[in-house]
Design a protein around this motif. Structure first.
Motif, PDB file in Angstrom:
ATOM      1  N   PRO A  40       0.733  -1.260  -0.140  1.00  0.00           N
ATOM      2  CA  PRO A  40       0.122   0.037  -0.006  1.00  0.00           C
ATOM      3  C   PRO A  40       0.804   1.148  -0.037  1.00  0.00           C
ATOM      4  CG  PRO A  40      -0.692  -1.549   1.432  1.00  0.00           C
ATOM      5  CD  PRO A  40       0.694  -2.179   0.990  1.00  0.00           C
ATOM      6  N   GLY A  41       0.731   2.068  -1.080  1.00  0.00           N
ATOM      7  CA  GLY A  41       1.252   3.412  -1.085  1.00  0.00           C
ATOM      8  C   GLY A  41       2.800   3.161  -1.435  1.00  0.00           C
ATOM      9  N   GLN A  42       2.934   1.995  -1.944  1.00  0.00           N
ATOM     10  CA  GLN A  42       4.487   1.926  -2.513  1.00  0.00           C
ATOM     11  C   GLN A  42       4.534   1.734  -3.884  1.00  0.00           C
ATOM     12  OE1 GLN A  42       7.114   1.756  -0.184  1.00  0.00           O
ATOM     13  NE2 GLN A  42       5.556   2.698   1.142  1.00  0.00           N
ATOM     14  N   GLY A  43       5.690   1.593  -4.500  1.00  0.00           N
ATOM     15  CA  GLY A  43       6.001   1.560  -6.089  1.00  0.00           C
ATOM     16  C   GLY A  43       5.763  -0.091  -6.040  1.00  0.00           C
ATOM     17  N   LEU A  44       6.099  -0.524  -7.465  1.00  0.00           N
ATOM     18  CA  LEU A  44       6.177  -1.627  -7.757  1.00  0.00           C
ATOM     19  C   LEU A  44       7.352  -2.267  -7.554  1.00  0.00           C
ATOM     20  CD1 LEU A  44       4.236  -1.292 -11.202  1.00  0.00           C
ATOM     21  CD2 LEU A  44       3.295  -2.538  -9.177  1.00  0.00           C
ATOM     22  N   GLN A  45       7.797  -3.447  -6.740  1.00  0.00           N
ATOM     23  CA  GLN A  45       8.864  -4.108  -6.584  1.00  0.00           C
ATOM     24  C   GLN A  45       9.165  -5.267  -7.295  1.00  0.00           C
ATOM     25  OE1 GLN A  45       9.827  -5.345  -2.459  1.00  0.00           O
ATOM     26  NE2 GLN A  45      11.987  -5.021  -2.838  1.00  0.00           N
ATOM     27  N   LEU A  46      10.244  -5.534  -7.981  1.00  0.00           N
ATOM     28  CA  LEU A  46      10.439  -6.669  -8.654  1.00  0.00           C
ATOM     29  C   LEU A  46      10.784  -7.786  -7.786  1.00  0.00           C
ATOM     30  CD1 LEU A  46      10.925  -7.964 -11.715  1.00  0.00           C
ATOM     31  CD2 LEU A  46      13.353  -7.141 -11.271  1.00  0.00           C
ATOM     32  N   LEU A  47       9.956  -8.909  -7.875  1.00  0.00           N
ATOM     33  CA  LEU A  47      10.346 -10.157  -7.017  1.00  0.00           C
ATOM     34  C   LEU A  47      11.123 -11.098  -7.766  1.00  0.00           C
ATOM     35  CD1 LEU A  47       6.718 -11.108  -5.780  1.00  0.00           C
ATOM     36  CD2 LEU A  47       8.895 -10.197  -4.445  1.00  0.00           C
ATOM     37  N   LEU A  48      11.157 -11.316  -9.036  1.00  0.00           N
ATOM     38  CA  LEU A  48      11.640 -12.198  -9.865  1.00  0.00           C
ATOM     39  C   LEU A  48      11.111 -11.923 -11.206  1.00  0.00           C
ATOM     40  CD1 LEU A  48       9.541 -14.552 -10.544  1.00  0.00           C
ATOM     41  CD2 LEU A  48      10.113 -15.470  -8.190  1.00  0.00           C
ATOM     42  N   LYS A  49      12.216 -12.446 -12.275  1.00  0.00           N
ATOM     43  CA  LYS A  49      11.841 -12.657 -13.578  1.00  0.00           C
ATOM     44  C   LYS A  49      12.429 -13.688 -14.352  1.00  0.00           C
ATOM     45  CE  LYS A  49      16.181 -10.202 -14.747  1.00  0.00           C
ATOM     46  NZ  LYS A  49      16.903  -9.863 -13.316  1.00  0.00           N
ATOM     47  N   TYR A  50      11.911 -14.106 -15.439  1.00  0.00           N
ATOM     48  CA  TYR A  50      12.317 -15.553 -16.076  1.00  0.00           C
ATOM     49  C   TYR A  50      12.588 -14.749 -17.573  1.00  0.00           C
ATOM     50  CZ  TYR A  50      12.250 -19.241 -19.183  1.00  0.00           C
ATOM     51  OH  TYR A  50      12.577 -20.441 -20.099  1.00  0.00           O
ATOM     52  N   PHE A  51      13.763 -15.192 -18.169  1.00  0.00           N
ATOM     53  CA  PHE A  51      14.149 -14.819 -19.549  1.00  0.00           C
ATOM     54  C   PHE A  51      14.280 -16.065 -20.418  1.00  0.00           C
ATOM     55  CE2 PHE A  51      13.708 -10.593 -18.288  1.00  0.00           C
ATOM     56  CZ  PHE A  51      14.868  -9.724 -18.173  1.00  0.00           C
ATOM     57  N   SER A  52      15.007 -16.916 -19.671  1.00  0.00           N
ATOM     58  CA  SER A  52      15.422 -18.225 -20.175  1.00  0.00           C
ATOM     59  C   SER A  52      16.001 -19.208 -19.467  1.00  0.00           C
ATOM     60  CB  SER A  52      16.192 -18.109 -21.775  1.00  0.00           C
ATOM     61  OG  SER A  52      17.438 -17.423 -21.439  1.00  0.00           O
ATOM     62  N   GLY A  53      16.404 -20.305 -19.853  1.00  0.00           N
ATOM     63  CA  GLY A  53      17.163 -21.162 -18.999  1.00  0.00           C
ATOM     64  C   GLY A  53      16.322 -21.812 -17.922  1.00  0.00           C
TER      65      GLY A  53
ATOM     66  N   PRO B 105       7.902   4.785  -6.477  1.00  0.00           N
ATOM     67  CA  PRO B 105       6.780   4.582  -5.662  1.00  0.00           C
ATOM     68  C   PRO B 105       5.513   5.216  -6.321  1.00  0.00           C
ATOM     69  CG  PRO B 105       8.308   6.491  -5.003  1.00  0.00           C
ATOM     70  CD  PRO B 105       8.908   5.729  -6.241  1.00  0.00           C
ATOM     71  N   GLY B 106       5.626   5.853  -7.509  1.00  0.00           N
ATOM     72  CA  GLY B 106       4.348   6.492  -7.847  1.00  0.00           C
ATOM     73  C   GLY B 106       4.225   8.085  -7.475  1.00  0.00           C
ATOM     74  N   THR B 107       3.576   8.732  -8.433  1.00  0.00           N
ATOM     75  CA  THR B 107       2.684   9.887  -8.145  1.00  0.00           C
ATOM     76  C   THR B 107       1.249   9.772  -8.027  1.00  0.00           C
ATOM     77  OG1 THR B 107       4.745  11.293  -8.601  1.00  0.00           O
ATOM     78  CG2 THR B 107       2.586  12.216  -8.675  1.00  0.00           C
ATOM     79  N   ARG B 108       0.386   9.938  -7.377  1.00  0.00           N
ATOM     80  CA  ARG B 108      -1.043   9.803  -7.496  1.00  0.00           C
ATOM     81  C   ARG B 108      -1.582  11.154  -7.907  1.00  0.00           C
ATOM     82  NH1 ARG B 108      -4.543   6.605  -6.262  1.00  0.00           N
ATOM     83  NH2 ARG B 108      -2.962   5.323  -4.799  1.00  0.00           N
ATOM     84  N   LEU B 109      -1.974  11.384  -8.830  1.00  0.00           N
ATOM     85  CA  LEU B 109      -2.598  12.578  -9.667  1.00  0.00           C
ATOM     86  C   LEU B 109      -4.029  12.556  -9.443  1.00  0.00           C
ATOM     87  CD1 LEU B 109      -2.109  14.918 -11.335  1.00  0.00           C
ATOM     88  CD2 LEU B 109      -2.527  13.718 -13.197  1.00  0.00           C
ATOM     89  N   THR B 110      -4.517  13.494  -8.982  1.00  0.00           N
ATOM     90  CA  THR B 110      -5.891  13.889  -8.666  1.00  0.00           C
ATOM     91  C   THR B 110      -6.485  15.120  -9.519  1.00  0.00           C
ATOM     92  OG1 THR B 110      -5.668  12.752  -6.538  1.00  0.00           O
ATOM     93  CG2 THR B 110      -7.928  14.049  -7.224  1.00  0.00           C
TER      94      THR B 110
END
Lengths: 114, 112
Positions: A40-53, B105-110
């Motif tokens: 909540p209120g946070q950005g998107l955090q990368l957990l993991l990724k798959y490219f190949s292998g 973390p983003g910017t909330r635009l209203t």
């Protein structure tokens, strides 16, 4: 067209229980697959990724995901959930050609109960 | 661990006004992006930027949007004349290679 489906809108698990979040993708070529977590209120955090292998990839916070081409799936798993894992989880796919555009699923909201 | 930062965290504006959303990507990254998430909906791609020019943009990114890298550290998204439907969370992202993106973390635009 590329698309990502997360069939479960909301999942509730008990702390200490195992977790599996489902992700299915639609893409003709070999996709680049990702899992992100958003608190909540946070950005998107990368957990993991798959490219190949190796089709089983390990990520941060004890998460892993398995790429299954035959099922067009990339499910996220964790053997024992912690209360701090409560968040929104997004699966995403990017084309292997340009990688500029990410296609996100609608997300799965995880609630962890004591 | 280096991270993408965005300012402000929340922006409230009147319809028709111009807004500028600011991002500081991770310093050695070469690819920059803007995404948005309307409340309750998917995260949507807006635009990608590489080598000081737009490399790809979505249908959402129309003439009212523009991006700029005014100096060596900032990456901005300008919306010239905001509409009510521009209300969303706007995420900046950067990557060293084309596929692994790190989001701010983003910017909330209203828009009122």
């Amino acid at each position: 067209a590329q698309s990502v489906t997360q069939p479960d809108i909301h999942i509730t698990v008990s702390e200490g229980a195992s977790l599996e979040l489902r992700c299915n993708y639609s893409y003709g070529a070999t996709p680049y697959l990702f899992w992100y977590v958003q608190s909540p209120g946070q950005g998107l955090q990368l957990l993991l990724k798959y490219f190949s292998g190796d089709t089983l990839v390990q990520g941060i916070k004890g998460f892993e995901a398995e790429f299954k081409r035959s099922q067009s799936s990339f499910n996220l798993r964790k053997p024992s959930v912690h209360w701090s894992d409560a968040a929104e989880y997004f699966c995403a796919v990017a084309s292997s050609n340009t990688g500029n555009q990410f296609y996100f699923g609608t997300g799965t909201s995880l609630t962890v109960i004591p | 661990e280096p991270e993408v930062t965005q300012t402000p965290s929340h922006q409230v504006t009147q319809m028709g006004q111009e807004v500028i959303l600011r991002c500081v990507p991770i310093s050695n990254h070469l690819y920059f992006y803007w995404y948005r998430q309307i409340l309750g909906q998917k995260v949507e791609f807006l635009v990608s930027f590489y080598n000081n020019e737009i490399s790809e943009k979505s249908e959402i990114f129309d003439d009212q949007f523009s991006v700029e890298r005014p100096d060596g550290s900032n990456f901005t998204l300008k919306i010239r004349s905001t509409k009510l439907e521009d209300s969303a969370m706007y995420f900046c992202a950067s990557s060293e290679e084309a596929q692994a993106k790190y989001f701010g973390p983003g910017t909330r635009l209203t828009v009122l």
